[in-house]
Structure formats: structure tokens, C-alpha cells
Design a protein around this motif. Structure first.
Motif, mmCIF file in Angstrom:
data_model
loop_
_atom_site.group_PDB
_atom_site.id
_atom_site.type_symbol
_atom_site.label_atom_id
_atom_site.label_comp_id
_atom_site.label_asym_id
_atom_site.label_seq_id
_atom_site.Cartn_x
_atom_site.Cartn_y
_atom_site.Cartn_z
ATOM 1 N N ILE A 14 -5.971 11.494 -2.792
ATOM 2 C CA ILE A 14 -4.733 11.689 -3.553
ATOM 3 C C ILE A 14 -5.019 11.602 -5.048
ATOM 4 O O ILE A 14 -4.549 12.437 -5.842
ATOM 5 C CB ILE A 14 -3.681 10.640 -3.146
ATOM 6 N N ALA A 72 -2.504 5.397 -7.021
ATOM 7 C CA ALA A 72 -3.243 5.477 -5.753
ATOM 8 C C ALA A 72 -4.534 4.671 -5.815
ATOM 9 O O ALA A 72 -4.874 3.944 -4.874
ATOM 10 C CB ALA A 72 -3.534 6.938 -5.412
ATOM 11 N N MET A 105 -1.831 8.958 4.811
ATOM 12 C CA MET A 105 -1.047 7.783 4.432
ATOM 13 C C MET A 105 0.379 7.894 4.949
ATOM 14 O O MET A 105 1.271 7.201 4.480
ATOM 15 C CB MET A 105 -1.001 7.684 2.897
ATOM 16 N N TYR A 137 0.748 17.308 4.782
ATOM 17 C CA TYR A 137 1.149 15.906 4.942
ATOM 18 C C TYR A 137 1.484 15.624 6.402
ATOM 19 O O TYR A 137 1.065 14.609 6.972
ATOM 20 C CB TYR A 137 2.366 15.645 4.051
ATOM 21 N N SER A 196 -2.183 12.440 1.429
ATOM 22 C CA SER A 196 -0.898 11.809 1.746
ATOM 23 C C SER A 196 -0.604 11.866 3.236
ATOM 24 O O SER A 196 0.057 10.967 3.781
ATOM 25 C CB SER A 196 0.228 12.489 0.949
ATOM 26 N N ALA A 228 1.225 4.228 -2.886
ATOM 27 C CA ALA A 228 0.955 5.633 -2.577
ATOM 28 C C ALA A 228 2.196 6.502 -2.716
ATOM 29 O O ALA A 228 2.100 7.727 -2.645
ATOM 30 C CB ALA A 228 0.414 5.755 -1.152
ATOM 31 N N THR A 276 0.828 -1.208 0.000
ATOM 32 C CA THR A 276 0.000 0.000 0.000
ATOM 33 C C THR A 276 0.862 1.258 0.000
ATOM 34 O O THR A 276 0.619 2.201 -0.761
ATOM 35 C CB THR A 276 -0.921 0.005 1.229
ATOM 36 N N LEU A 326 -6.321 7.485 -0.080
ATOM 37 C CA LEU A 326 -5.843 7.174 -1.432
ATOM 38 C C LEU A 326 -6.757 7.781 -2.490
ATOM 39 O O LEU A 326 -6.285 8.274 -3.525
ATOM 40 C CB LEU A 326 -5.764 5.661 -1.612
#
Length: 439
Positions: free
Chosen positions: A106, A196, A137, A79, A134, A43, A39, A103
Motif C-alpha cells: 500500500i 501504512a 488487509m 481489494y 488493501s 490502513a 492496524t 501494508l
């Protein structure tokens, strides 16, 4: 490592309902870690693109490098600032839901970027949307998975999951640089969106929030207790910050990690390609060097996780920051139209050190803040990205004003020396927690 994956039978280990825990030969935690790794790789495309966009956007729209750098800085700051709230949201709604939505955001931001015509749209689409997605993530995702699924081998797993971002960089940078060079920047942005979206089904179908969901204890643990969903995710994130901010180690970790972000994502990842291009190096060659950093980043980060299980994380951080600072001081003398052996030595050296700081930083958060460590690390990561954002913007402004990036390289080298000193003075907690089994 596979030998360590086999979980010995614990006849006394039971679920809260009193049923014996299943004890598979290879613990499910390693499968979850593998899904998390894939994952993060998928990403990682969004992190590979900003440095490749500066020159094409400057040429097409005539925006200053400072303006483009500002959009990148918004992306990097969000972020980081989103990460602690994302960690709390994962406690409230589960890992799968938060990561799948992140995701999708993104992908949306990347696709909208293709249609932009004004600088404010770059800030909104790439800066805000991709930044928010992001951030959810971010490394807090890896920290949450590690904390829930592992008791033993946490340092090693942290290193492996951190290295996933570098692996993604290795995969996507050559492809994206080729697309920017031969097809333009828009196909590269679409590729980020597709990468993504491709990962979303893996997350939704294969990832699980807790070991107890599949009747297991964490790897190296004996109990399958699943905490109840925690309401008030935002309030909890702020409350954890306020508690942590009253302690000295938090500020030392946040300050040193801000310098880490300034000297990696903010400086090298954003400005290395245009800086090398200023010296006559082709964009594809400069992007290839960044990809090589990704190769050795994987080695360095996994090794750092192994070291973190065995040595003082304070001393490891001090060594990493000191070596990074020395290498940055030499970089302006190494930039040239072609790739030569001293530059390759820098790339290898810097790659080994790139995010080797993450496993010991997470270990120190865990050591000082226990169950709140994932959220505390989210705030420490926020400082990392704020530092990165400041240098992403300052680097573009410095290039516009001085016509060179040299002053930024030298300043970042000096900051790394300060980070090494900060790491050395982080105190030990008054009560040392017991060492994880197998660590």
C-alpha cells in the motif's frame, strides 16, 4: 464489556502436549483484537482518499471522471478479489507476514502515485498496487483474527473490528481533505503511505497468529489446538469457492453484499464529495460529512455485532438494506451548498447502517461454512468490491454523460430493496451448530 473479558479458570483445559493452559485475568485475545483494531485504523487512510482525488486529478491532468473512476474501480475490485487468497495465505504463512507485506505494498503504491504523469500509471499504482495491498488487509483479516482467537463474543468482536475502518475514516478524512484543499493531492498521497508504514512495526512485534502460540485457548474455548500450515493457498481458496458455489446461500450472500458495496464504497465513499461539490458545497465540508458517517458507523457496527449475537442475522440484513435503500432515494433532494438539518439526519442515519451488514454476513458464512467461513467470506467480500467497482466506474460515467449523479442514487436505492429480499430467503443449514459460549 470488560467484565466479559475475564476468562474463568478451566482446570481441565490443556494444550495438545498435556500442559495446563494459562488463564490470565484479561484474556490475550482482547489484546490481539486491540492490535488488529489499531492496524485496521492505520490502513484505513487508503480508503479515505479516492473520493478526494477525483476533482484535483480532473483539474490537473484533464482526465475524465470516468477514467479516474476506472482506476478507483480497479482498486476496489482487486481489494475484493485478493481477500479470499489473503485469508488462505494467512493460514499458510501466518497473519503477521501477510499483513506486514500488504501494508508495505500500500505504501509503495501511494508513493509511486506522486510521480505519475499518465492515466495508466494511476490505474497501475493506485488501482493495482494499492488494490492488492488493501485486499490483503480486507475484512477477511478481521474475520480470521476473530475465528482464531474467539469462540464467545464473536459477533461483538466482529463489529468492533469492522468499525475500525470507520474510525480510520474519521481520523484521516478531515486531515486528507485539508491537505488536498490547501497543499494539493500529493501530500495527501504521501500521508497515506506513511500511515501504512507506521503500522508495520505494531503488526510484526505485537500480533500473534494463534492462541496456542502463547499457550492459550481461544477466548470462550477450552482447547489450544493449532492447525498445521495449509499448503496450496491459492488451490484451497479456489476449492472453497467451488464448494460454496454449489450452495444457494453463497449466491444470496454474494449478491446482497455486492449491492452493499455498490451503495457504500462504490457510490457514497467515491462520489459523495464530488456530488456535493456539484451543488456548491466546499470539499472540506463534504469530507467532514463523510467523517461524521464514520462516527456513527462505529456505533452502528458495534451495535450490529451485539444484535448478531442475539437475533436472526437474516432479519437484521433485511432491515439494514431496506432502510439504506429508502435513505438513498431521498439524498438527491438533500444536496445543497450548505449543511442543513435534513442532510445531517441522512448522514447520521446512513452512518449507523454503513457496514452494519458485516457482522450478520460473517455470522451467516460461519453458520453455513464452518472452518472455511473466513475464505468464503473473502469471496463474498470480493463480490462486495466488484459491486463497488462497478458503481465507482458507472457513477463517473453517469456524471460525464448526464451532468449529475441523480440516476445513480435512485438506482442504488432500488438495488438495496432487492438485497433486503435476498437476505430474507437465505435458508438455514440443515444442522445448526452449537451456540458459542457466552453468545
Amino acid at each position: 464489556m470488560l467484565g466479559g473479558m475475564a476468562q474463568t479458570t478451566e482446570t481441565s483445559a490443556r494444550t495438545p502436549a498435556g500442559r495446563p493452559l494459562r488463564t490470565p485475568r484479561v484474556h490475550r485475545a482482547w489484546f490481539v483484537a486491540a492490535v488488529t483494531f489499531v492496524t485496521i485504523i492505520g490502513a484505513a487512510a487508503f480508503a479515505s482518499l479516492p473520493g478526494l482525488l477525483i476533482e484535483p486529478l480532473h483539474e490537473e491532468f484533464h482526465w475524465s471522471r470516468g477514467t479516474i473512476g476506472f482506476a478507483v474501480s480497479v482498486n476496489l475490485a482487486l481489494y475484493g478479489l485478493t481477500a479470499p487468497f489473503a485469508a488462505a495465505l494467512m493460514d499458510r504463512f501466518g497473519i503477521r507476514r501477510v499483513v506486514a507485506v500488504a501494508l508495505s505494498v500500500i505504501a509503495l503504491g501511494s508513493l509511486l502515485t506522486v510521480r505519475m504523469t499518465a492515466a495508466w500509471q494511476l490505474v497501475l499504482y493506485w488501482g493495482v498496487l494499492v488494490g492488492l495491498g488493501s485486499g490483503s488487509m480486507a475484512l477477511a483479516f478481521a474475520a480470521t483474527v476473530t475465528n482464531r482467537w474467539f469462540v464467545a463474543r464473536r459477533g461483538l468482536v466482529t463489529g468492533i473490528l469492522t468499525a475500525a475502518g470507520a474510525s480510520g475514516q474519521l481520523i484521516f478524512l478531515p486531515l486528507l481533505s485539508w491537505l488536498v484543499e490547501h497543499q494539493g493531492w500529493r501530500p495527501a498521497a504521501v500521508t497515506v503511505a506513511l500511515a501504512a508504514l507506521t503500522v508495520v512495526p505494531f503488526v510484526w512485534l505485537l500480533l500473534r497468529d494463534h492462541p496456542a502460540d502463547v499457550g492459550l485457548a481461544p477466548y470462550g474455548g477450552e482447547h489450544a489446538d493449532k492447525p498445521a500450515p495449509v499448503p496450496g493457498a491459492a488451490r484451497r481458496a479456489i476449492a472453497v469457492l467451488l464448494r460454496a458455489a454449489r450452495t444457494g446461500p453463497f449466491w444470496l450472500l454474494a449478491g446482497s453484499f455486492a449491492i452493499c458495496g455498490a451503495s457504500t464504497n462504490g457510490l457514497v465513499k467515491t462520489h459523495f464529495v464530488p456530488a456535493a461539490h456539484d451543488h456548491g458545497m466546499p470539499v472540506t465540508a463534504a469530507a467532514g460529512l463523510l467523517a461524521v458517517i464514520g462516527v456513527f458507523d462505529v456505533v452502528g457496527t458495534v451495535a450490529s455485532g451485539w444484535f448478531t449475537d442475539r437475533f436472526s442475522p437474516r432479519r437484521l440484513l433485511a432491515v439494514y438494506y431496506a432502510l439504506r435503500g429508502v435513505s438513498l432515494l431521498f439524498l438527491p433532494m438533500l444536496l445543497a451548498p450548505s449543511v442543513h438539518p435534513p442532510m445531517l439526519f441522512f448522514i447520521v442515519f446512513y452512518g449507523l447502517d454503513w457496514v452494519a451488514t458485516v457482522p450478520p454476513t460473517i455470522a451467516l458464512c460461519r453458520e453455513h461454512y464452518g472452518e472455511d467461513s473466513a475464505i468464503v467470506f473473502g469471496w463474498v467480500l470480493a463480490s462486495h468490491q466488484v459491486g463497488a467497482a462497478a458503481v465507482a466506474f458507472a457513477g463517473g460515467v453517469a456524471r460525464d454523460v448526464f451532468g449529475t449523479y441523480d440516476v445513480v442514487w435512485y438506482a442504488s436505492g432500488a438495488l438495496c430493496a432487492a438485497a433486503a429480499l435476498m437476505a430474507l430467503v437465505i435458508s438455514r443449514p440443515r444442522t445448526e451448530p452449537p451456540s458459542p459460549a457466552g453468545a
